[in-house]
Design an enzyme around this catalytic site. Structure first.
Site, short mmCIF file in Angstrom:
data_model
loop_
_atom_site.label_atom_id
_atom_site.label_comp_id
_atom_site.label_asym_id
_atom_site.label_seq_id
_atom_site.Cartn_x
_atom_site.Cartn_y
_atom_site.Cartn_z
N GLY A 311 -3.60 16.07 10.42
CA GLY A 311 -2.64 15.38 9.56
C GLY A 311 -2.44 16.21 8.31
N CYS A 379 -0.02 -0.25 -15.53
CA CYS A 379 -0.99 -0.92 -16.39
C CYS A 379 -2.38 -0.97 -15.75
CB CYS A 379 -0.50 -2.31 -16.73
SG CYS A 379 1.06 -2.24 -17.60
N GLU A 380 -3.01 0.19 -15.66
CA GLU A 380 -4.36 0.34 -15.12
C GLU A 380 -4.95 1.58 -15.77
OE1 GLU A 380 -6.04 -1.38 -12.71
OE2 GLU A 380 -4.39 -2.67 -12.06
C1 LIG Z 1 -6.62 10.06 9.94
C2 LIG Z 1 -6.90 10.55 11.28
C3 LIG Z 1 -6.59 11.87 11.63
C4 LIG Z 1 -6.01 12.87 10.65
O1 LIG Z 1 -6.90 13.21 9.65
P1 LIG Z 1 -6.56 14.45 8.68
O2 LIG Z 1 -7.74 14.54 7.80
O3 LIG Z 1 -5.33 14.11 7.95
O4 LIG Z 1 -6.40 15.64 9.54
C5 LIG Z 1 -6.83 12.27 12.92
N1 LIG Z 1 -7.36 11.42 13.84
C6 LIG Z 1 -7.68 10.15 13.54
C7 LIG Z 1 -8.26 9.28 14.58
C8 LIG Z 1 -7.46 9.68 12.26
O5 LIG Z 1 -7.79 8.42 11.95
#
Ligand SMILES: *Cc1c(COP(=O)(O)O)cnc(C)c1O
Length: 450
Positions: A311, A379-380
């Site tokens: 991700g 406001c934090e």
């Molecule tokens: C969040 C997640 C990812 C991606 O994680 P990154 O750190 O953004 O690469 C991959 N697999 C699962 C099951 C996740 O929950």
């Protein structure tokens, strides 16, 4: 001038090319576009993403894996804008989804549901039915209770649900406790010792089809060792399972970390602080090349098709949050730079104590610096982007970029303090376009009743 790849633009030498944000003629550009122009057109706060950076990361990961049979399933939760999903779908990517909503987005962006893995510890009946109808590649199952439930829902639809169990290898990824998922005390996955017996139960369930094994040990991991350790720990289990079931894939999950500090400081300009320069040469990320080089040998030994779920790695460095300085507030103890973005737009510093590099969009002309807190209007007291940070002098009206905000940025934005969600824009080479409109005041009350 046309640029095929932002990385072909002649640049001062960088230790690593993690994104395509550079100063040209004293103004910060994303690929071939001046960020000032984008901010003028769409206002601030504004997320801006580089299509070139995302594609470059995807292609580099894809080609580094070479002849290993693999599928890259982009983890949608990192940044789920349809335009980003479309970019990756057009490259042939699969998707790792964690909700029915994410599946809906993938389909809307032209993604292939048969390249989708469905993760998450709390899938609902509606979500399971939806994913079965769309024939996702696999349900990544996180508990025995969930397995039994998927079996029951699949029976109701008279189909077999393809599954992989998520193994928790109990390794310490050395990351923030909120993003560590591969320890035995985390809520994720099934303990290594218990997995075989649950596969046995799965094999006896009439509406379950065993397709693979999955793991995901955490996020923002900047060293290959925990990945290799985890793969080695699950290898005997996979060999054991391969003898019994028709396993098709092993998913290594995601979690590869990125550089958050000083990704810009090795560029030109004598206004960078010595500290920035040192950080830029010492904060080396786990490169795609080194990650793949480390995990390839144990993966080859396993001999299954490999799924990856990156991700942050694909989108993190590809985005910035542009914000304008509203006021400078000097108190007895501190100087505050109050900007128009807040923790509702980018919550990572407040939630994970994370660091975002902050750079002025107009390149500083001199060495003037100040130690400041960069804070939002919410406001934090937790609404800050930097505390006691040595930054180039900033004035009211200046545009600044919060770097590396492409992952877990907009997707975590909220309407807290009744602030409309920010807009998002995508740059491709010399062009840019709006990929999400800024919310309006009317949007804030839509759906509410009195
Ligand atoms: C969040 C997640 C990812 C991606 O994680 P990154 O750190 O953004 O690469 C991959 N697999 C699962 C099951 C996740 O929950």
């Amino acid at each position: 001038m046309t640029r095929k790849s932002p990385f072909l633009v002649p640049q001062p030498p960088l230790p690593f090319r993690v994104h395509s944000f550079r100063y040209h003629d004293g103004s910060l550009h994303c690929e071939g576009v001046a960020l000032e122009r984008v901010a003028e057109k769409y206002g601030t706060p504004l997320y801006v993403y580089s299509a070139g950076t995302i594609l470059d990361h995807y292609r580099r990961l894809d080609s580094a894996l070479g002849e290993i049979d693999h599928l890259i399933c982009y983890a949608v939760k990192a940044n789920s804008n349809r335009a980003i999903l479309r970019l990756l779908a057009d490259e042939g990517a699969g998707f790792d989804i964690v909700s029915g909503g994410e599946l809906f987005r993938v389909l809307a962006a032209g993604g292939d549901p048969q390249k989708c893995t469905f993760a998450g510890v709390g899938k609902s009946q509606e979500e399971i039915e939806y994913a079965l109808e769309q024939r996702v590649l696999s349900f990544n199952v996180e508990s025995e209770a969930e397995l039994a439930y998927i079996d029951r829902v699949a029976r109701g639809k008279d189909v077999r649900a393809p599954i992989a169990l998520r193994v928790n290898p109990d390794v310490d990824a050395g990351t923030h406790r909120y993003v560590s998922t591969g320890r035995s005390e985390n809520k994720f996955g099934i303990a290594l010792e218990r997995v075989s017996e649950i596969y046995e139960r799965a094999a006896a369930m009439p509406n379950i089809a065993i397709h693979g094994v999955q793991m995901h040990i955490g996020s923002q991991i900047t060293d290959a060792t925990p990945f290799v350790e985890a793969i080695r720990k699950v290898t005997p289990l996979i060999q054991h399972l391969k003898e019994r079931y028709a396993l098709e894939f092993f998913s290594v999950g995601g979690g590869v970390g990125i550089v958050y500090e000083s990704s810009m400081a090795s560029g030109s300009g004598d206004w960078w602080s010595e500290k920035d320069r040192v950080r830029a040469t010492t904060n080396l990320p786990l490169t795609i090349h080194d990650y793949v080089a480390a995990i390839s040998p144990p993966l080859r030994a396993i001999g299954l098709r490999v799924l990856l779920e990156p991700g942050r790695l694909l989108v993190g460095n590809a985005g910035v949050l542009l914000t304008r300085v509203r006021y400078i507030k000097q108190t007895e103890h501190k100087k505050f730079v109050i900007v128009d973005a807040g923790m509702n737009d980018l919550i990572r510093p407040a939630l994970y104590q994370s660091y975002h590099e902050i750079v002025p969009v107009r390149e500083p002309s001199g060495p003037a610096r100040a130690c400041v807190d960069v804070v939002g209007p919410v406001c934090e007291s937790g609404d800050f982007f930097a505390q006691d940070r040595d930054l180039p002098e900033m004035n009211e009206g200046d545009l600044v970029a919060l770097m590396s905000a492409g992952a877990y940025g907009f997707v975590m934005a909220s309407n807290y303090n009744s602030r409309p969600l920010p807009a998002e824009a995508l740059v491709r080479g010399e062009t840019f376009s709006l990929i999400r409109e800024r919310q309006t005041m009317e949007d804030l009350v839509r759906g509410e009743c009195e």
